[in-house]
Design a protein around this motif. Sequence first.
Motif: not given
Lengths: 251, 312
Positions: B173-174, B176-179, B181-182, B184-185
Amino acid sequence: METVLQTDQATKAFEGFVAINNVSIDLKKGEKHAIIGPNGAGKTTLFNLITGHLSLDSGSVSFEGKDITGTAPHRIVKLGLARSFQRINIYPRMTVFENVQVALIARDGRSFHLFTLGHSLNREESAELLELVGLSDEAEEMAGELAYGKQKQLELAISLASNPRVLLLDEPTAGMSPAETVEAIKLIEEITEARGLALLFTEHDMGVVFGISDRISVLHHGELIFSGPPDHVREDPEVRRVYLGQSHGAA
Amino acid sequence: MQTGYKTTFWISCAIVLLLLLVPTLGSKYLIDLTTEILIYALFALSLNVLIGYSGNISFGHAAYFAIGGYSCAILLTTYELPLIISMPAAIILSGLAAAFVGYFCVKLTDIYFAMLTLAFGMLVWAVAFKWRAVTGGDDGFVGVNVPAFIDNRYGFFYFTLFVVTVSAALLWLICHSAFGRTLVAVRENRVRAGFVGVNTTRLRHTAFVVAGTFAGIAGSLFAMYNRGVYVESAFWTESGQVLIMALLGGLYSFFGPALGAAVLYTLQVGINQYTEYWPVVLGIILLIILMFLPDGIIGLAQKLRSQFSRKA
Ligand SMILES: Nc1ncnc2c1ncn2[C@@H]1O[C@H](COP(=O)(O)OP(=O)(O)O)[C@@H](O)[C@H]1O
Ligand SMILES: [Mg+2]
């Protein structure tokens, strides 16, 4: 007219080499202001100083009346000042869609949401932004595999995602074909009009510069030698002297 | 839910079901091996938050595994606290240690970051080695008290399976979370991420803490499994081994490191029966990964599948 962005005697040296010398420029609300000057004049450095990517040796930067000298880039973005880069700056191993989505997640202050699934966030708005810059068909492609001109458009979409009031574009058409340049500039004009953005940009194509700017400033060896309306640039003796013999000169 | 996520969910459920059946096969050896693999899999998954997702290579991840292990062992045994207190406390301590170390490490990037994690890792090892009174020094901390319900092979297996499954689900979950994803950026382009408004230093710090915390969970399981903690578990070679596990499975997929842990650990156990030259084999495996499997086993599988589907 209200001033939204201002540098006051900005100075920056790299190991003794003065790249920006006492530069004071400003940007008015809704204005399209071009910074021109030969390669190495200091345009990118000036942008880096304004956006907090580099720290000033002396002088100051203010945004909407607030002193932002020494403020971290991520804070400056949150205030409403976004930028794009001269050299491509995207997330190559993420999809085009995710490139934009991450920026929206950051804008909404969700970058630290550890237990909110990222996938379903800001989908509509991401799609709209991609549509705006003409990348809808490429949404699921890896950003690193896009053609150069499209990567530039993606950068623009990423910059717009943070809902800026002021946009700094560093050579938005660098490396584009003439046809792509025309398209890109048309798009930038439309967007800045529609969103009421103030635009500070650098551009090597003088046709573009004179076509869309409300004001032009000329940098030379890190010094601001002229700032005024486009039809005065060509007459300015100092600008003429500097550009004499330059094939792509403004004079 | 996205279709890809659904598939992942059902495959994971199937794997957990199959694992539940392992004890019915009647091989004690297989139960032990599976327990060990589960623990290493969690350890490798935790490391990948840092390496795969945020792009920060750590050479000191064993430190948090060891801190989790020692803390859990000491709280259970020396202080005779119940598991329900000892284990969460050990996990929190690992997280706090990671928060402290991470604070300094994330100020640096690339090789400097990696070297600082190594330095802190060696420091933890040195403390465990020298602080005899508490850790047992190089004799190890032996005779860990474990509660009755996990004081047998079967109980411990199911307990481990439960803890690892819940932990892996949380990590998924962590990641694949908004966090996530960020993160990976930030891995892909730290500067750009800063210029969309991400505090990249704080984000990397958070990733460091998440990684350390889950390594602590794996470490406390391992301490109870072995009824002891040994100073070698904090040594930098352990950090190297878990790094190789993650690489072998593939850094760019969530489950890759768990697969890498399973393959590498099984190989290690198998090869140790025939020769004592495991480090040589490990070196060769690392060579093969670097030369032929840059994206690990999962990366290879993906490449083969896309080639196959192109032909079809
Ligand atoms: N990080 C840096 N370190 C050293 N010199 C730099 C750095 N950035 C820019 N410069 C120098 O400063 C001058 C201005 O560069 P730049 O701002 O990129 O010019 P422009 O964008 O107008 O082409 C150049 O001479 C360049 O070599
Ligand atoms: Mg430049």
